[in-house]
Design an enzyme around this catalytic site. Sequence first.
Site, mmCIF file in Angstrom:
data_model
loop_
_atom_site.group_PDB
_atom_site.id
_atom_site.type_symbol
_atom_site.label_atom_id
_atom_site.label_comp_id
_atom_site.label_asym_id
_atom_site.label_seq_id
_atom_site.Cartn_x
_atom_site.Cartn_y
_atom_site.Cartn_z
ATOM 1 C CB ALA A 1 -6.611 -27.081 -6.334
ATOM 2 N N GLY B 1 -1.677 -23.779 -5.374
ATOM 3 C CA GLY B 1 -2.338 -22.730 -6.135
ATOM 4 C C GLY B 1 -2.425 -21.413 -5.400
ATOM 5 C CD GLU C 1 0.413 -22.897 -9.341
ATOM 6 O OE1 GLU C 1 1.010 -23.345 -10.342
ATOM 7 O OE2 GLU C 1 -0.670 -23.380 -8.924
ATOM 8 C CD GLU D 1 1.323 -27.302 -6.660
ATOM 9 O OE1 GLU D 1 0.598 -26.314 -6.826
ATOM 10 O OE2 GLU D 1 2.506 -27.233 -6.213
#
Length: 324
Positions: A126, A171, A174, A194
């Site tokens: 992110a 992310g 992910e 994270e």
Amino acid sequence: MAAALRGLGLLQGRVRLAAAAAATSSLRRPGQRAPVRGGAAAAAVPSAGRSYGSEAKEEEELRIRYLDDEHKGIVVLGLNRSHAKNALSKNLLKMISKAVDALKSDKKVRTVIFRSEVPGIFCAGADLKERAKMHSSEVSSFVSKARATINEMANLPVPTIAAIDGAALGGGLELALACDIRVAASSAKMGLVETKLAIIPGAGGTQRLPRTIGVSLAKELIFSARTVDGEEAKSIGLISHVVEQNEAGDAAYRRALALAKEFLPQGPVAMRVAKLAINQGMEVDLVTGLAIEEACYAQTIPTKDRIEGLLAFKEKRPPRYKGE
């Protein structure tokens, strides 16, 4: 063709009915059987030099290219936020969502490759600089949007390949986990980091990582925020293929392209239905999964491609599938 595609569109409903029927069958007496109904890198690699031609502008954060000639049917989505290490911003997520929405209804698309246009990085996760300016309510909305977008990627009806030529963190990993197949350079770093920021993976990482490498190891990697390189990622089953990085920095993309090329000769409807059968089946017990397979298999019987496949086999020639 319209009938075949319409049948494919209704398949989700049939799969749910099949699952319900299988669940009902589990209530039978022990031993009672359920009734069964009727019985190398490419020699010439497109975009190897990261140039997408006149259809792409330098400022585009997501570059989209429909390949031609021997690679026709392959679509490449290239992340291109060099100033932010391809970090997922609100705008980039919007662009990915729009692209995926267009691809899922395009019957000419056979395989999608996700890659980076920025050397040394796949996606840093992110965009934390953008997030720092958000109100807490905006953060929740952003994470929900990221989760939804990545789910849309996972639900694309065609095979998807993540070509990881650089770091895939948070992310970014992910996003890669939502792809059917992952290929990485041995030098690439991957991890869900994270917990270092006192948060958890919020775009599917806590669910897709354990489904990929197992619960215990997924917990270990998430708890420690540890990263792994391509070799270790291959050894634990996080990726399917590992390749030595080349001078151009696109070794994983080249391997992904070679894989995608292997998929092109196969029946398009069969590929879509096979993906659905596997994805749905892995979320249920074996009996329900077999019912899902039966419902999916039925969708391939009336297609023109099936007739063409049998005819090509009989005539000892390559089939000419049209996705019908």
